[in-house]
Design a protein around this motif. Structure first.
Motif, PDB file in Angstrom:
ATOM      1  N   VAL A 216      92.111  30.445  92.200  1.00 32.23           N
ATOM      2  CA  VAL A 216      91.277  30.174  91.072  1.00 32.23           C
ATOM      3  C   VAL A 216      90.078  30.470  91.329  1.00 32.23           C
ATOM      4  CG1 VAL A 216      90.803  28.513  89.246  1.00 32.23           C
ATOM      5  CG2 VAL A 216      92.730  28.167  90.123  1.00 32.23           C
ATOM      6  N   LYS A 217      89.204  31.259  90.497  1.00 32.36           N
ATOM      7  CA  LYS A 217      87.856  31.717  91.046  1.00 32.36           C
ATOM      8  C   LYS A 217      87.010  31.252  89.587  1.00 32.36           C
ATOM      9  CE  LYS A 217      84.091  33.626  92.297  1.00 32.36           C
ATOM     10  NZ  LYS A 217      83.311  33.160  93.460  1.00 32.36           N
ATOM     11  N   SER A 218      86.040  30.267  89.843  1.00 35.56           N
ATOM     12  CA  SER A 218      85.327  30.028  88.616  1.00 35.56           C
ATOM     13  C   SER A 218      84.006  30.663  88.930  1.00 35.56           C
ATOM     14  CB  SER A 218      85.192  28.522  88.529  1.00 35.56           C
ATOM     15  OG  SER A 218      84.227  28.044  87.635  1.00 35.56           O
ATOM     16  N   PHE A 219      83.284  31.178  87.881  1.00 28.07           N
ATOM     17  CA  PHE A 219      82.019  31.688  88.003  1.00 28.07           C
ATOM     18  C   PHE A 219      80.795  30.911  87.376  1.00 28.07           C
ATOM     19  CE2 PHE A 219      84.850  35.618  87.492  1.00 28.07           C
ATOM     20  CZ  PHE A 219      84.562  36.336  88.644  1.00 28.07           C
ATOM     21  N   PRO A 220      79.904  30.305  88.292  1.00 28.80           N
ATOM     22  CA  PRO A 220      79.052  29.397  87.747  1.00 28.80           C
ATOM     23  C   PRO A 220      78.116  29.996  86.610  1.00 28.80           C
ATOM     24  CG  PRO A 220      79.106  29.512  90.070  1.00 28.80           C
ATOM     25  CD  PRO A 220      79.831  30.678  89.648  1.00 28.80           C
ATOM     26  N   GLY A 221      78.053  29.091  85.591  1.00 30.71           N
ATOM     27  CA  GLY A 221      77.266  29.333  84.390  1.00 30.71           C
ATOM     28  C   GLY A 221      77.821  30.325  83.487  1.00 30.71           C
ATOM     29  N   VAL A 222      78.919  30.824  83.626  1.00 31.99           N
ATOM     30  CA  VAL A 222      79.543  31.837  82.957  1.00 31.99           C
ATOM     31  C   VAL A 222      80.439  31.264  81.759  1.00 31.99           C
ATOM     32  CG1 VAL A 222      81.286  33.791  83.000  1.00 31.99           C
ATOM     33  CG2 VAL A 222      79.590  33.547  84.638  1.00 31.99           C
ATOM     34  N   GLN A 223      80.207  31.889  80.671  1.00 32.10           N
ATOM     35  CA  GLN A 223      81.151  31.456  79.503  1.00 32.10           C
ATOM     36  C   GLN A 223      82.412  31.850  79.041  1.00 32.10           C
ATOM     37  OE1 GLN A 223      77.788  32.105  76.505  1.00 32.10           O
ATOM     38  NE2 GLN A 223      77.524  29.913  75.952  1.00 32.10           N
ATOM     39  N   HIS A 224      82.959  31.556  78.051  1.00 30.09           N
ATOM     40  CA  HIS A 224      84.301  31.815  77.712  1.00 30.09           C
ATOM     41  C   HIS A 224      84.375  33.457  77.144  1.00 30.09           C
ATOM     42  CE1 HIS A 224      88.486  31.336  76.409  1.00 30.09           C
ATOM     43  NE2 HIS A 224      88.204  32.043  75.405  1.00 30.09           N
ATOM     44  N   SER A 225      85.162  34.216  77.516  1.00 27.49           N
ATOM     45  CA  SER A 225      85.556  35.624  77.118  1.00 27.49           C
ATOM     46  C   SER A 225      84.341  36.363  77.831  1.00 27.49           C
ATOM     47  CB  SER A 225      85.130  35.579  75.347  1.00 27.49           C
ATOM     48  OG  SER A 225      85.699  36.742  75.071  1.00 27.49           O
ATOM     49  N   PHE A 226      84.048  36.169  79.184  1.00 30.77           N
ATOM     50  CA  PHE A 226      83.066  37.027  79.891  1.00 30.77           C
ATOM     51  C   PHE A 226      83.710  38.524  80.125  1.00 30.77           C
ATOM     52  CE2 PHE A 226      85.789  34.792  83.022  1.00 30.77           C
ATOM     53  CZ  PHE A 226      86.152  35.571  83.873  1.00 30.77           C
ATOM     54  N   MET A 227      84.830  38.624  80.176  1.00 24.83           N
ATOM     55  CA  MET A 227      85.438  39.938  80.197  1.00 24.83           C
ATOM     56  C   MET A 227      85.024  41.077  78.976  1.00 24.83           C
ATOM     57  SD  MET A 227      86.649  40.133  83.290  1.00 24.83           S
ATOM     58  CE  MET A 227      87.834  41.533  83.375  1.00 24.83           C
ATOM     59  N   ASN A 228      84.934  40.656  78.017  1.00 27.86           N
ATOM     60  CA  ASN A 228      84.802  41.392  76.866  1.00 27.86           C
ATOM     61  C   ASN A 228      83.264  41.714  76.383  1.00 27.86           C
ATOM     62  OD1 ASN A 228      85.167  42.622  74.392  1.00 27.86           O
ATOM     63  ND2 ASN A 228      86.651  41.330  73.445  1.00 27.86           N
ATOM     64  N   PRO A 229      83.099  42.963  76.379  1.00 24.90           N
ATOM     65  CA  PRO A 229      81.630  43.415  76.054  1.00 24.90           C
ATOM     66  C   PRO A 229      81.296  42.882  74.467  1.00 24.90           C
ATOM     67  CG  PRO A 229      82.801  45.184  77.135  1.00 24.90           C
ATOM     68  CD  PRO A 229      83.585  44.221  76.810  1.00 24.90           C
ATOM     69  N   ALA A 231      81.968  40.001  73.177  1.00 28.61           N
ATOM     70  CA  ALA A 231      81.589  38.629  73.081  1.00 28.61           C
ATOM     71  C   ALA A 231      80.396  38.171  72.673  1.00 28.61           C
ATOM     72  CB  ALA A 231      82.049  37.844  74.481  1.00 28.61           C
ATOM     73  N   ASP A 232      79.218  38.859  72.923  1.00 27.72           N
ATOM     74  CA  ASP A 232      77.950  38.517  72.265  1.00 27.72           C
ATOM     75  C   ASP A 232      77.666  38.521  71.075  1.00 27.72           C
ATOM     76  OD1 ASP A 232      77.229  38.028  75.086  1.00 27.72           O
ATOM     77  OD2 ASP A 232      76.237  39.768  75.435  1.00 27.72           O
ATOM     78  N   GLN A 233      78.507  39.719  70.491  1.00 27.23           N
ATOM     79  CA  GLN A 233      78.616  39.934  69.057  1.00 27.23           C
ATOM     80  C   GLN A 233      79.303  38.757  68.405  1.00 27.23           C
ATOM     81  OE1 GLN A 233      80.130  43.772  67.861  1.00 27.23           O
ATOM     82  NE2 GLN A 233      81.104  42.739  66.151  1.00 27.23           N
ATOM     83  N   TYR A 234      80.354  38.238  68.944  1.00 23.47           N
ATOM     84  CA  TYR A 234      81.267  37.289  68.219  1.00 23.47           C
ATOM     85  C   TYR A 234      80.343  36.153  68.553  1.00 23.47           C
ATOM     86  CZ  TYR A 234      85.357  40.327  68.868  1.00 23.47           C
ATOM     87  OH  TYR A 234      86.139  41.181  68.677  1.00 23.47           O
ATOM     88  N   ALA A 235      79.494  35.792  69.389  1.00 28.52           N
ATOM     89  CA  ALA A 235      78.614  34.388  69.465  1.00 28.52           C
ATOM     90  C   ALA A 235      77.773  34.454  68.348  1.00 28.52           C
ATOM     91  CB  ALA A 235      78.114  34.526  71.020  1.00 28.52           C
ATOM     92  N   GLU A 236      77.096  35.649  68.162  1.00 32.82           N
ATOM     93  CA  GLU A 236      76.046  35.800  67.271  1.00 32.82           C
ATOM     94  C   GLU A 236      76.605  35.803  65.950  1.00 32.82           C
ATOM     95  OE1 GLU A 236      72.271  38.688  65.978  1.00 32.82           O
ATOM     96  OE2 GLU A 236      73.314  39.224  67.588  1.00 32.82           O
ATOM     97  N   GLU A 237      77.548  36.300  65.610  1.00 31.00           N
ATOM     98  CA  GLU A 237      78.266  36.458  64.204  1.00 31.00           C
ATOM     99  C   GLU A 237      78.890  35.139  63.769  1.00 31.00           C
ATOM    100  OE1 GLU A 237      81.512  39.474  61.788  1.00 31.00           O
ATOM    101  OE2 GLU A 237      80.821  39.753  63.676  1.00 31.00           O
ATOM    102  N   PHE A 238      79.572  34.381  64.624  1.00 35.53           N
ATOM    103  CA  PHE A 238      80.204  33.395  64.293  1.00 35.53           C
ATOM    104  C   PHE A 238      79.813  31.855  65.143  1.00 35.53           C
ATOM    105  CE2 PHE A 238      83.417  36.857  64.358  1.00 35.53           C
ATOM    106  CZ  PHE A 238      83.540  37.050  63.067  1.00 35.53           C
TER     107      PHE A 238
END
Length: 264
Positions: A216-229, A231-238
């Motif tokens: 298991v690898k946890s990336f500090p400070g990283v949010q859900h859906s970090f693999m999908n470019p 994701a920022d659009q989804y964050a803003e839209e929804f």
């Protein structure tokens, strides 16, 4: 004995170079049925060689089978694998709003045996592809798909390895010692509100009790859906607590490539 390029006849070197220049990723959309319902798969492979290679199933986020999933399959093809972006919802369904995505996901998660049947059917189609070594199969999934591949490992499917990216680590299926034969990698974000630290800890305890080979690898400070470019659009839209993280995404991908080189 080490062979240098100088030892290769010039004509052969030119032929090999020409073949390499002409090689490219091939793709194929396929239709298959699960319990009488239509599903859509997307297979990608590089035609640089005719040799059989490992196959990798790619399972989509809760949005459904989409372009991101297909892009990941093509990326795997460029890395030397044959990959199949699967359709876990059926009929090629995809969501354009979180409420619809959640409904699709809940329906799929309501029947684990049906999910297993759908996954195994897609797996069989990938194994049957002419470029695939049917005895070397892995699966990777994102968000909902990450949970799916972990659950397939918990249910004892004959997979060499599974990789979960920001997938739920909790499950109604609790693996016991000997249940899991696949090697496991899970990448998660330290700031992922959908996969809190308690869930990560519970997963570690479960894998330890199941005597599974896992990381298991946890990336500090990283949010859900970090693999999908997107994701920022989804964050803003929804107004969702998700976000793309290029550094984490690259690190997870490189780790996955090392993992596949090791298990295959």
């Amino acid at each position: 004995m080490r062979r240098t390029t100088a030892s290769i006849p010039l004509a052969l070197a030119i032929t090999a170079l020409s073949a390499g220049l002409q090689a490219e990723v091939q793709t194929q959309t396929i239709e298959y049925e699960v319990n009488g319902e239509p599903h859509t798969g997307y297979i990608a492979w590089d035609d640089a060689t005719e040799k059989e290679r490992p196959g990798v199933l790619v399972v989509h986020e809760w949005w459904g089978h989409d372009q991101f999933t297909r892009d990941q399959a093509e990326k795997l093809a460029r890395a030397g694998y044959t990959a199949m972006a699967v359709d876990m919802y059926g009929e090629g369904k995809s969501a354009d709003h979180p409420k619809k995505a959640e409904a699709f996901m809940k329906e799929a998660n309501s029947d684990m045996e049906a999910m297993k049947t759908g996954f195994r059917t897609a797996m069989k189609r990938l194994q049957e592809h002419e470029t695939v070594d049917p005895d070397r199969i892995a699966a990777q999934g994102y968000c909902f798909g990450g949970a799916v591949v972990l659950n397939m490992a918990r249910m004892g499917l004959d997979l060499d390895g599974v990789v979960s990216y920001h997938g739920s680590l909790g499950s109604p299926i609790e693996a016991e010692a000997g249940d899991i034969t696949a090697r496991i990698q899970a990448y998660t974000g330290g700031a992922d509100q959908f996969v809190p630290a308690e869930q990560v800890g519970g997963f570690v305890q479960e894998m330890h009790a199941a005597d599974a080979e896992y990381m298991v690898k946890s990336f500090p400070g990283v949010q859900h859906s970090f693999m999908n470019p997107k994701a920022d659009q989804y964050a803003e839209e929804f107004s969702m607590p998700v976000g793309y993280d290029e550094e984490a995404a690259n690190a997870a991908w490189k780790g996955t490539m090392r993992f596949y080189e090791d298990i295959f």
